[in-house]
Design a protein around this motif. Sequence first.
Motif, short mmCIF file in Angstrom:
data_model
loop_
_atom_site.label_atom_id
_atom_site.label_comp_id
_atom_site.label_asym_id
_atom_site.label_seq_id
_atom_site.Cartn_x
_atom_site.Cartn_y
_atom_site.Cartn_z
N TRP A 224 0.87 -1.42 -0.06
CA TRP A 224 -0.20 0.23 -0.09
C TRP A 224 0.94 1.40 0.18
N ARG A 225 2.30 1.01 0.86
CA ARG A 225 3.30 2.31 0.89
C ARG A 225 3.42 2.54 -0.75
N HIS A 226 3.86 1.68 -0.97
CA HIS A 226 4.58 1.74 -2.64
C HIS A 226 3.65 2.35 -3.38
N SER A 227 1.99 1.54 -3.49
CA SER A 227 1.14 1.97 -4.51
C SER A 227 1.01 3.54 -3.93
N LEU A 228 0.94 3.71 -2.46
CA LEU A 228 0.55 5.95 -2.99
C LEU A 228 2.01 5.97 -3.52
N GLU A 229 2.90 5.63 -2.58
CA GLU A 229 4.14 6.61 -3.73
C GLU A 229 4.78 6.87 -5.32
N THR A 230 4.41 5.72 -5.56
CA THR A 230 4.40 5.78 -6.89
C THR A 230 3.48 6.30 -7.43
N ALA A 231 2.18 6.79 -7.08
CA ALA A 231 1.34 7.48 -6.94
C ALA A 231 1.94 9.08 -7.56
N ARG A 232 2.18 9.03 -6.51
CA ARG A 232 2.37 10.74 -6.53
C ARG A 232 3.97 11.65 -6.73
N PHE A 233 4.58 10.12 -7.23
CA PHE A 233 5.89 10.21 -6.79
C PHE A 233 5.33 11.20 -9.21
N SER A 234 4.75 9.81 -9.95
CA SER A 234 3.90 9.73 -11.04
C SER A 234 3.30 11.10 -11.77
N ARG A 235 2.80 11.72 -10.73
CA ARG A 235 1.74 12.77 -10.63
C ARG A 235 2.74 13.57 -11.19
N PHE A 236 3.67 13.64 -10.32
CA PHE A 236 4.76 14.82 -9.45
C PHE A 236 5.64 15.18 -11.27
N LEU A 237 6.18 13.74 -11.40
CA LEU A 237 7.16 13.65 -12.77
C LEU A 237 6.30 14.21 -14.68
N ALA A 238 4.62 13.15 -13.69
CA ALA A 238 4.08 14.54 -15.46
C ALA A 238 4.38 15.64 -15.78
N GLN A 239 3.87 15.87 -14.24
CA GLN A 239 4.21 17.30 -14.33
C GLN A 239 5.25 18.31 -14.44
#
Length: 302
Positions: A113-128
């Motif tokens: 769960w932690r890994h999924s949350l982090e990957t989601a937020r890092f992905s959004r940051f990188l996309a932006q």
Amino acid sequence: MDEDRKRIFTLDFVKDRIDNLPLIPFVVEQLSTLSHDAIDFYSKVAELAEQDPPLAAKVLSAAHRVPCGPLKPVYNIEKALERMGVFDTLALMQELTAVPVFEPANPGHKIGWRHSLETARFSRFLAQNTPGFNVSSDLAYMAGLLHDIGRFVLLQIAVKAVEVVDTKGWNSPEELSDVEQQTYGFTHAEVGYLAAQHWNLPRTLTSMLRLHHDYDLWRYDSVSVPFKQLLTIVQFADFLSVFLIKNPEWPAWSATQLKGAICGFCIHKNWPEVDFPVDQLVAQLPAISEQCQAVLLKAGTA
């Protein structure tokens, strides 16, 4: 795994049990207290779904059912709920809160769960923030949140098999895929792909789940540039989250040390030269990490 068990534990065995995917206990508790009469009903459900990969997958699945033909993909959870409408949303919540929940004490569930949350937020940051990339931040977030949904399926139906893989040791997402292939004869990416097909998720997410451990897609002209960009973002974010989990002492490092370590661990040799916003990421990493930790603490799974 011994050979007899390995023969039993097949993709067909997994495929028949994909729907047995419960939610996090905290999410179920919160869903059961929501009132559909509240003004913020959709936003509250969306907030929970954006924190829980199984709930997000089920919402997107329900929003993309096609009784009258294909629907335009939607990757924003609140918009997906609005597409479903109140009654379908309530029916889905009733269905999901009636099934058993994940065991919160299991380390695999907590780390996943932690890994999924982090990957989601890092992905959004990188996309932006990645120059030259044109990836929707909603799509990037959802791709990061769901990228390991195959692991959630495996944790529910064969937690001992997942533990076997983890005890063998792996230090990067690339190594994890290799160890799974050697142990099971298939990977969580294949399981995620089967689940996405079963749930009728949008094609882009389905393909991402299948290929998120393929690191050489830039070599192929047949793959679209937007998809390559999405996959690269998710892969970088995946590596970054694993890096933080494997190096819990990182907050004490200097910015220079952290930048060098991230570049060395998270940038794959098969990618083209990409101007990743590493300096910005290093500056924002403590805040993003704290946001994820706050979600986990609130849910009692940190």
